[in-house]
Structures are given as C-alpha cells and as structure tokens.
Design a protein around this motif. Structure first.
Motif, PDB file in Angstrom:
ATOM      1  N   ASP A 165       6.794  -6.425  17.413  1.00 25.32           N
ATOM      2  CA  ASP A 165       5.656  -7.260  17.561  1.00 25.32           C
ATOM      3  C   ASP A 165       4.652  -6.742  18.894  1.00 25.32           C
ATOM      4  OD1 ASP A 165       4.068  -9.707  17.230  1.00 25.32           O
ATOM      5  OD2 ASP A 165       5.466 -10.792  18.501  1.00 25.32           O
ATOM      6  N   ASN A 166       5.553  -6.355  19.827  1.00 27.08           N
ATOM      7  CA  ASN A 166       4.949  -6.121  20.809  1.00 27.08           C
ATOM      8  C   ASN A 166       3.968  -4.430  20.913  1.00 27.08           C
ATOM      9  OD1 ASN A 166       5.868  -8.147  22.460  1.00 27.08           O
ATOM     10  ND2 ASN A 166       7.536  -6.847  23.363  1.00 27.08           N
ATOM     11  N   ALA A 167       4.444  -3.797  19.709  1.00 24.54           N
ATOM     12  CA  ALA A 167       3.799  -2.569  19.376  1.00 24.54           C
ATOM     13  C   ALA A 167       2.548  -2.938  18.490  1.00 24.54           C
ATOM     14  CB  ALA A 167       4.756  -1.760  18.428  1.00 24.54           C
ATOM     15  N   GLY A 168       2.364  -4.139  18.135  1.00 27.59           N
ATOM     16  CA  GLY A 168       1.026  -4.378  17.468  1.00 27.59           C
ATOM     17  C   GLY A 168       1.383  -4.298  15.824  1.00 27.59           C
ATOM     18  N   ILE A 169       2.694  -4.117  15.089  1.00 30.90           N
ATOM     19  CA  ILE A 169       2.918  -3.844  13.749  1.00 30.90           C
ATOM     20  C   ILE A 169       2.845  -5.287  13.137  1.00 30.90           C
ATOM     21  CG2 ILE A 169       4.627  -3.169  12.106  1.00 30.90           C
ATOM     22  CD1 ILE A 169       5.275  -1.067  14.268  1.00 30.90           C
ATOM     23  N   ALA A 170       2.349  -5.520  11.869  1.00 28.54           N
ATOM     24  CA  ALA A 170       2.256  -6.734  11.421  1.00 28.54           C
ATOM     25  C   ALA A 170       2.801  -6.599   9.805  1.00 28.54           C
ATOM     26  CB  ALA A 170       1.005  -7.231  11.356  1.00 28.54           C
ATOM     27  N   ALA A 171       3.142  -7.907   9.348  1.00 27.40           N
ATOM     28  CA  ALA A 171       3.673  -7.774   7.873  1.00 27.40           C
ATOM     29  C   ALA A 171       2.671  -7.259   7.138  1.00 27.40           C
ATOM     30  CB  ALA A 171       4.022  -9.284   7.594  1.00 27.40           C
ATOM     31  N   GLY A 172       2.985  -6.642   6.140  1.00 27.30           N
ATOM     32  CA  GLY A 172       1.882  -6.045   5.046  1.00 27.30           C
ATOM     33  C   GLY A 172       1.717  -4.537   5.397  1.00 27.30           C
ATOM     34  N   ASP A 173       2.094  -4.188   6.714  1.00 27.39           N
ATOM     35  CA  ASP A 173       1.733  -2.690   6.904  1.00 27.39           C
ATOM     36  C   ASP A 173       2.809  -1.731   6.221  1.00 27.39           C
ATOM     37  OD1 ASP A 173      -0.077  -3.576   8.865  1.00 27.39           O
ATOM     38  OD2 ASP A 173       1.407  -3.326  10.610  1.00 27.39           O
ATOM     39  N   GLY A 174       2.190  -0.639   5.465  1.00 30.44           N
ATOM     40  CA  GLY A 174       2.823   0.248   4.559  1.00 30.44           C
ATOM     41  C   GLY A 174       3.525   1.288   5.398  1.00 30.44           C
ATOM     42  N   VAL A 175       4.740   1.891   5.164  1.00 26.77           N
ATOM     43  CA  VAL A 175       5.549   2.901   5.737  1.00 26.77           C
ATOM     44  C   VAL A 175       4.990   4.142   5.180  1.00 26.77           C
ATOM     45  CG1 VAL A 175       7.477   3.895   6.818  1.00 26.77           C
ATOM     46  CG2 VAL A 175       7.177   1.185   6.510  1.00 26.77           C
ATOM     47  N   ILE A 176       4.148   4.808   6.166  1.00 29.82           N
ATOM     48  CA  ILE A 176       4.136   6.344   5.660  1.00 29.82           C
ATOM     49  C   ILE A 176       5.153   7.220   6.303  1.00 29.82           C
ATOM     50  CG2 ILE A 176       2.260   8.264   6.048  1.00 29.82           C
ATOM     51  CD1 ILE A 176       0.243   6.040   6.148  1.00 29.82           C
ATOM     52  N   ASN A 177       5.419   6.976   7.653  1.00 28.91           N
ATOM     53  CA  ASN A 177       6.623   7.793   8.018  1.00 28.91           C
ATOM     54  C   ASN A 177       6.960   7.277   9.361  1.00 28.91           C
ATOM     55  OD1 ASN A 177       8.816   9.584   8.100  1.00 28.91           O
ATOM     56  ND2 ASN A 177       7.732  10.888   6.691  1.00 28.91           N
ATOM     57  N   PHE A 178       8.061   7.835   9.864  1.00 26.14           N
ATOM     58  CA  PHE A 178       8.348   7.584  11.479  1.00 26.14           C
ATOM     59  C   PHE A 178       8.812   8.768  12.146  1.00 26.14           C
ATOM     60  CE2 PHE A 178      12.868   7.144  10.884  1.00 26.14           C
ATOM     61  CZ  PHE A 178      13.129   6.756   9.463  1.00 26.14           C
ATOM     62  N   GLY A 179       9.049   8.769  13.524  1.00 28.14           N
ATOM     63  CA  GLY A 179       9.302   9.797  14.085  1.00 28.14           C
ATOM     64  C   GLY A 179       8.801  10.934  13.620  1.00 28.14           C
TER      65      GLY A 179
ATOM     66  N   THR B 102       0.924  -1.221  -0.143  1.00 29.94           N
ATOM     67  CA  THR B 102      -0.079   0.021  -0.065  1.00 29.94           C
ATOM     68  C   THR B 102       0.789   1.399   0.054  1.00 29.94           C
ATOM     69  OG1 THR B 102       0.029   0.042   2.344  1.00 29.94           O
ATOM     70  CG2 THR B 102      -2.113  -1.189   1.291  1.00 29.94           C
ATOM     71  N   GLN B 103       2.261   1.142   0.618  1.00 30.18           N
ATOM     72  CA  GLN B 103       3.134   2.182   0.356  1.00 30.18           C
ATOM     73  C   GLN B 103       4.506   1.655  -0.294  1.00 30.18           C
ATOM     74  OE1 GLN B 103       2.629   5.359   1.490  1.00 30.18           O
ATOM     75  NE2 GLN B 103       0.608   4.729   1.981  1.00 30.18           N
ATOM     76  N   GLU B 104       5.336   2.468  -0.821  1.00 29.30           N
ATOM     77  CA  GLU B 104       6.042   1.841  -1.594  1.00 29.30           C
ATOM     78  C   GLU B 104       7.391   0.922  -0.550  1.00 29.30           C
ATOM     79  OE1 GLU B 104       8.247   4.628  -4.030  1.00 29.30           O
ATOM     80  OE2 GLU B 104       6.400   4.961  -5.294  1.00 29.30           O
ATOM     81  N   ILE B 105       7.378   1.405   0.728  1.00 30.26           N
ATOM     82  CA  ILE B 105       8.365   0.529   1.423  1.00 30.26           C
ATOM     83  C   ILE B 105       7.225  -0.123   2.496  1.00 30.26           C
ATOM     84  CG2 ILE B 105       9.974   0.770   3.473  1.00 30.26           C
ATOM     85  CD1 ILE B 105      11.592   3.151   1.857  1.00 30.26           C
ATOM     86  N   GLU B 106       7.429  -1.317   2.762  1.00 32.28           N
ATOM     87  CA  GLU B 106       6.544  -2.100   3.663  1.00 32.28           C
ATOM     88  C   GLU B 106       7.097  -2.985   4.548  1.00 32.28           C
ATOM     89  OE1 GLU B 106       3.095  -4.718   1.286  1.00 32.28           O
ATOM     90  OE2 GLU B 106       4.771  -6.099   1.809  1.00 32.28           O
TER      91      GLU B 106
END
Ligand SMILES: [Zn+2]
Length: 362
Positions: A109-123, A94-98
């Motif tokens: 994993d503890n944060a609830g992130i899963a394979a297939g989530d697309g990266v919009i941004n961080f920080g 869904t985003q270019e980096i996934e």
C-alpha cells in the motif's frame, strides 16, 4: 435477507470453484450487478482477513520464534476461475496474475500498488512465465498461483526490498516494495456458510460464514488470534508428537485432555496477541458469550474445547494479567497508556525451544 445473500454467495463460490460453470459455459454472459457485488465482497473479506492477520503478525513479531517478510499483496490468477471470460467482466486481468487486493498501510500500500494492477514481473525477472504456461484447468490455476507465491516469498526472504513491474490500465509502472518482518503466518478465507476456522502450522483459514458472523474487526481478531496462537505454539506438531488422534478418538481420554490443553493455551495467548495489536481484549468476552449462547454445540465447544463459560474465565484471568504487567512496565507506556507486552506463553515457548534445540545439538 442476510441469509439469502449468504446462500447466493455460497452458490457463487461453488460456481467459481466448479470445474465447469454451467451458467456461463456456452455464451459469454455478462454478470449481473449482484454477481459483481458478491465477487467483490469475497475479495473484500480476503483483504479484511489479511489486514487483521497483518496487524497481529506485525505487532507480535518481536515475540515469535518463526518470522517472514511480508508485503501486503493479495493475488489471484485468471486461471483459478472456472470461466475466465466471465470473470474478466468483473476484474480487469490485464495480466494473468493480478493484485486482487492490497492490505491497508502495508508495504505494498505504501508503495502505491492497487487492486487491479496486473503482474508483469518482480525482482530481476524472477518469475519465468515460459515455465508456467496458461493452466488447462482451474485446479492447475490454483497450483500456478501457489508456485508464484512460493517464489515471491523466497525472493522477499532473500531481499527485503523488491521491485515490481505492473500493468495499470494501458501503462506499465515500476514499484518498490520494502517488506516488513512479521510472525510467520498466512491467511485464507474458505468458502462455505458454516462457522469454521483452522490452523495448519502456518496457514490460518476462516470460513466465509465466520467472517460474516463477526460483526467487527475486534471480534474477528479474537478468532484469528486463537488460530494464530495454535501455530505460534506449534500445537499441531505437539499433538502429533504425542500421538493424539485426528479421528473420532480425539474426543476421548488422553487425546481429549491434551487437545483441551492446547485450546486453553490458544484462548489465553490470543488475548495478548490482540492486546499488542491494539484490538480490544474485551471483544473476546463479547464474542465467546455470543457464540457460546448461539452455538453451544458448535465446533468450538465439542468435548476437546472448553465450554464457553470456562473460556470467559480464562480470558478474564489473562486480562487481569495484562493489566498487572502493564503496571509493572508503567515507565515504558506511551501517552495513551499503551505498552507492548511479551506474552508469557510465547516467552516460555521460546525458552523451551532454545533448550530443546540445545539438547538436540549435544
Ligand atoms: Zn482451537
């Protein structure tokens, strides 16, 4: 049957990394179920290796000289694939980096992130998409992903906790990853059916062939820990400083002797690393006996590496040393009789390097 699937997977890897993907260059072909399974298998081996690496790097963090903040995210970039249209049939992108995978029980994993989530941004929008436009080749796709990982690593080293804006399906969600300190290490599965492994000082590469050769994680941890030991003891640097040849000369004279010394150290330290991580040190014996008998002349047994019977001898000596140090630390044992131990080769290395640093400052 197993051999056939290896060949197929290797062929697929070649396709994935080839500049032109002839099978899918003209029409928008849909992948077969086998192709889908093979790509997913590749990702699952990436996750498997990262999981073993995380367990080793975390369990031994107190004893490593160089450390880093670890999240447990495994990433891929749509642009690293020769045929992005084809690959979208297999992964959501869904985003270019996934996120291609998440290491089990890791901070991500503890944060609830899963394979297939697309990266919009961080920080605080630390990734500037406009400075990293869509790459024009798969090689540049790998370069963009390397840039992304470098910025991410730097951000985690400055702020142990980072927020992530991710796209899951049609919704955007925010997650907070609280990274953990581990030994400085990176892991990568390389393509190819040969049984190869390597360490470049930070990164540890294990071939797909070797991943499949190790039937369980206990045995695979032996190879990963051996390569990690080379990095933790800075063997590459040591050999370079001592003028040890990388070419054919490495198998003769002084070069061979120094290399054999580093191999013995890596074999010995690996047993402590896997013990601390809760893997079975006995697996090292099982692994090297099986490997030695089947591949007597393989990469691990060229003249720079000791013959497998010698390795088994070192390993038995280290298992006895672990047992003895456990008894010395009996009061610290948990209810299962486990106590983490400072590997002698790492404590000696720390002392040596503090002395070295001191000497350099004078
Ligand atoms: Zn080695």
């Amino acid at each position: 049957m197993r051999k056939i699937s290896h060949l197929l997977l290797f062929a697929l890897l070649c396709l994935a990394f080839a500049p032109v993907n002839p099978a899918h260059a003209v029409i928008d072909a849909e992948p077969s179920q086998t192709e889908i399974d093979d790509y997913r298998d590749l990702i699952s081996q990436d996750v498997r290796l990262a999981g073993i690496g995380y367990r080793l790097a975390k369990a031994n963090a107190a004893y490593c000289s160089q450390k880093m903040q670890y999240s447990g995210l495994i990433l891929h970039d749509i642009a690293q694939y020769a045929d992005p249209q084809f690959i979208r049939h297999i992964f959501p992108f869904t985003q270019e980096i996934e996120i291609s995978g998440v290491v089990k029980d890791s901070p991500a994993d503890n944060a609830g992130i899963a394979a297939g989530d697309g990266v919009i941004n961080f920080g605080d929008n630390l990734w500037q998409w406009e400075n990293h436009p869509a790459p024009t080749s798969w090689q540049k796709g790998f370069e963009r992903l390397a840039d992304f990982k470098q910025i991410l690593r730097g951000a985690f080293n400055e702020n142990a906790a980072l927020s992530f804006m991710l796209q899951r399906g049609v919704t955007r969600q925010q997650f907070l990853i609280k990274s953990e300190q581990v030994c400085l290490s990176e892991f990568e599965v390389s393509s190819g059916g040969n049984l190869t492994a390597g360490a470049n000082g930070i990164k540890i590469r294990i071939s797909m062939g070797l991943m499949n050769y190790a039937p369980n994680d206990d045995e695979l941890s032996v190879v990963v820990a051996h390569e990690m030991a080379h990095n933790l003891l800075r063997h590459r640097q040591f050999l370079k400083e001592n003028g040890v040849s990388d070419g054919i000369g490495r198998i003769f004279g002084k070069s061979a002797k120094l290399r054999r010394g580093t191999e013995e150290q890596a074999d010995r330290l690996a047993i402590w690393l896997i013990y601390n991580a809760g893997y079975d040190p006995q697996s090292a014996i099982n692994f090297w006996i099986r490997y030695g008998k089947e591949h007597g002349q393989g990469i691990f047994t060229e003249p720079t590496h000791d013959r497998w019977k010698n390795r088994v001898k070192f390993i038995n000596e280290e298992i006895s040393a672990i047992h003895k140090m456990k008894l010395d630390n009996e009061k610290l044992m948990d209810e299962k009789g486990f106590v983490k131990l400072d590997p002698p080769l790492l404590s000696a290395f720390r002392i040596e390097n503090i002395l070295d640093d001191g000497a350099q400052q004078q």
